[in-house]
Design an enzyme around this catalytic site. Sequence first.
Site, PDB file in Angstrom:
ATOM      1  N   ARG A  73       0.830  -1.218   0.000  1.00  0.00           N
ATOM      2  CA  ARG A  73       0.000   0.000   0.000  1.00  0.00           C
ATOM      3  C   ARG A  73       0.856   1.256   0.000  1.00  0.00           C
ATOM      4  NH1 ARG A  73      -5.045  -1.829   3.923  1.00  0.00           N
ATOM      5  NH2 ARG A  73      -6.269  -2.664   2.205  1.00  0.00           N
ATOM      6  N   LYS A 109     -17.975 -19.225   1.547  1.00  0.00           N
ATOM      7  CA  LYS A 109     -19.429 -19.205   1.729  1.00  0.00           C
ATOM      8  C   LYS A 109     -20.176 -18.365   0.698  1.00  0.00           C
ATOM      9  CE  LYS A 109     -19.448 -19.975   6.666  1.00  0.00           C
ATOM     10  NZ  LYS A 109     -19.717 -19.401   7.966  1.00  0.00           N
ATOM     11  N   GLY A 149     -10.716 -10.063  -0.298  1.00  0.00           N
ATOM     12  CA  GLY A 149     -10.544 -11.141   0.683  1.00  0.00           C
ATOM     13  C   GLY A 149      -9.187 -11.809   0.583  1.00  0.00           C
ATOM     14  N   GLY A 155     -12.543  -4.743   0.763  1.00  0.00           N
ATOM     15  CA  GLY A 155     -13.970  -4.420   0.816  1.00  0.00           C
ATOM     16  C   GLY A 155     -14.437  -3.504  -0.304  1.00  0.00           C
TER      17      GLY A 155
HETATM   18  P1  AMP Z   1     -13.190 -16.089   1.098  1.00  0.00           P
HETATM   19  O1  AMP Z   1     -12.540 -15.223   2.153  1.00  0.00           O
HETATM   20  O2  AMP Z   1     -14.670 -16.143   1.169  1.00  0.00           O
HETATM   21  O3  AMP Z   1     -12.648 -15.814  -0.272  1.00  0.00           O
HETATM   22  O4  AMP Z   1     -12.788 -17.587   1.476  1.00  0.00           O
HETATM   23  C1  AMP Z   1     -11.484 -18.045   1.497  1.00  0.00           C
HETATM   24  C2  AMP Z   1     -11.446 -19.307   2.308  1.00  0.00           C
HETATM   25  O5  AMP Z   1     -12.243 -20.308   1.670  1.00  0.00           O
HETATM   26  C3  AMP Z   1     -10.063 -19.901   2.423  1.00  0.00           C
HETATM   27  O6  AMP Z   1      -9.649 -19.799   3.762  1.00  0.00           O
HETATM   28  C4  AMP Z   1     -10.233 -21.348   1.986  1.00  0.00           C
HETATM   29  O7  AMP Z   1      -9.578 -22.266   2.838  1.00  0.00           O
HETATM   30  C5  AMP Z   1     -11.724 -21.556   2.078  1.00  0.00           C
HETATM   31  N1  AMP Z   1     -12.168 -22.641   1.190  1.00  0.00           N
HETATM   32  C6  AMP Z   1     -12.050 -22.731  -0.132  1.00  0.00           C
HETATM   33  N2  AMP Z   1     -12.527 -23.901  -0.572  1.00  0.00           N
HETATM   34  C7  AMP Z   1     -12.996 -24.564   0.494  1.00  0.00           C
HETATM   35  C8  AMP Z   1     -13.627 -25.828   0.685  1.00  0.00           C
HETATM   36  N3  AMP Z   1     -13.881 -26.646  -0.340  1.00  0.00           N
HETATM   37  N4  AMP Z   1     -13.970 -26.211   1.943  1.00  0.00           N
HETATM   38  C9  AMP Z   1     -13.722 -25.378   2.972  1.00  0.00           C
HETATM   39  N5  AMP Z   1     -13.124 -24.165   2.860  1.00  0.00           N
HETATM   40  C10 AMP Z   1     -12.771 -23.768   1.635  1.00  0.00           C
END
Ligand code: AMP
Length: 410
Positions: free
Chosen positions: A42, A203, A360, A383
């Site tokens: 940054r 999620k 993220g 964000g």
């Molecule tokens: P996000 O911050 O929503 O982009 O999520 C990233 C997180 O998703 C990482 O910490 C990954 O370990 C998790 N992730 C990705 N694929 C899977 C999966 N199949 N099962 C559980 N966690 C997952």
Amino acid sequence: MTTPRPLDDLLSQSDIQGKKVFVRADLNVPVTAQGTIRDATRLDRLLPTLEELSQAGARIGILSHFGRPNGTKNAAMSLEPIARALSSILAKQVGFCSDCIGHPAMTGMDNLAAGGLTVLENTRFHAGEEANDAAFIKSLSAPADAFVNDAFSTAHRAHASTEGLARHLPSYAGRSLQRELEALETVLGNPTRPVMAVVGGAKISTKLDLLFNLISKVDTLVIGGGMANTFMAAQGIAIGRSLCEETMFDKVRDILQAAQNSGCEILLPDDVVLAENFAATDSPISCQATQVPEDMMILDAGPLAVSKIKAAIVKSKTLVWNGPLGAFELTPFDEGTKIAAQFAAQQTIAGDLVSVAGGGDTVAALNHADAANGFTYISTAGGAFLEWLEGKTLPAIDTLQHNKLEKRVG
Ligand code: AMP
């Protein structure tokens, strides 16, 4: 897109020499418990704006928040050490003002020589910052003649130093903010088609707005990571002990319907990589997505799924990426993300693809895959990047773009 006034408009003014300019920066860098900066990206990105203003002879005050002091002074969240780090990166003396308003700010700015720089103390030491309070904005704007916003990462928040100042001072977009806006415009505003998006991560519930907006804009949407499990389960496919959000099944059906209505192709993994637990392993098992045993969990996209993603990349001219395809922190479940990201980087370097990624864990995942340098643009904005991809208006950008300068008070 309405473009905000560029920095050049300020640099070319006849009275730029000695003009007092506030630059809203994002000095909120990650630091260790001992206060060492873990990642100075940054700060590096601020250099063009600061160097150009300094060369033009402006007197530069740098504003930023740091951490979450919740409106009170907190020595642990002082910007003083960051000012020192910025000084060594710039190879130039950078001063420090013990408050961003009042006497310290006024004298700090007045005492600067032409081309000089100073960092003002954490704006969030005052409650008026996050409240975007009119009296605070008035005090904050008092020492400056002009405002440059170079902190895209804070643009989704209507705070005094992001949105408020742009209403009180003649305002311009800094180089790094400008680059970010151009990158986003290239992928979603006016992209070269076909456009493809990769959305992974844990999620669906945190990415609903993102998915709905992307569906209306892209030709192909790859769903990966834990989210793909919920998509499969909602369609009656058994996914064993995999991460799944049952409460999202109706939303999944809405998303699939919306995709069909707008002609967006959704790609879900045909095969997956499994483990018994959420842990690194030497013996991963892969199988078809429809054959997941009851006692196993999906932790990555399989080889066939990754080949399909590569084929989709070959057909696309523009790619936007958010979220890993698997649990990339655990070996070997980083493999799917690695292969697909490296391929996207390769296509980009060959001139066949424009690729933009961010939000993220994405930057960490692409760095881990050793692919980030090959992408056209990597956003570190988190964000703000996501809100833009969700189709939301970012208040600080909106004010800057529409030049909503109010009559200066006081
Ligand atoms: P996000 O911050 O929503 O982009 O999520 C990233 C997180 O998703 C990482 O910490 C990954 O370990 C998790 N992730 C990705 N694929 C899977 C999966 N199949 N099962 C559980 N966690 C997952």
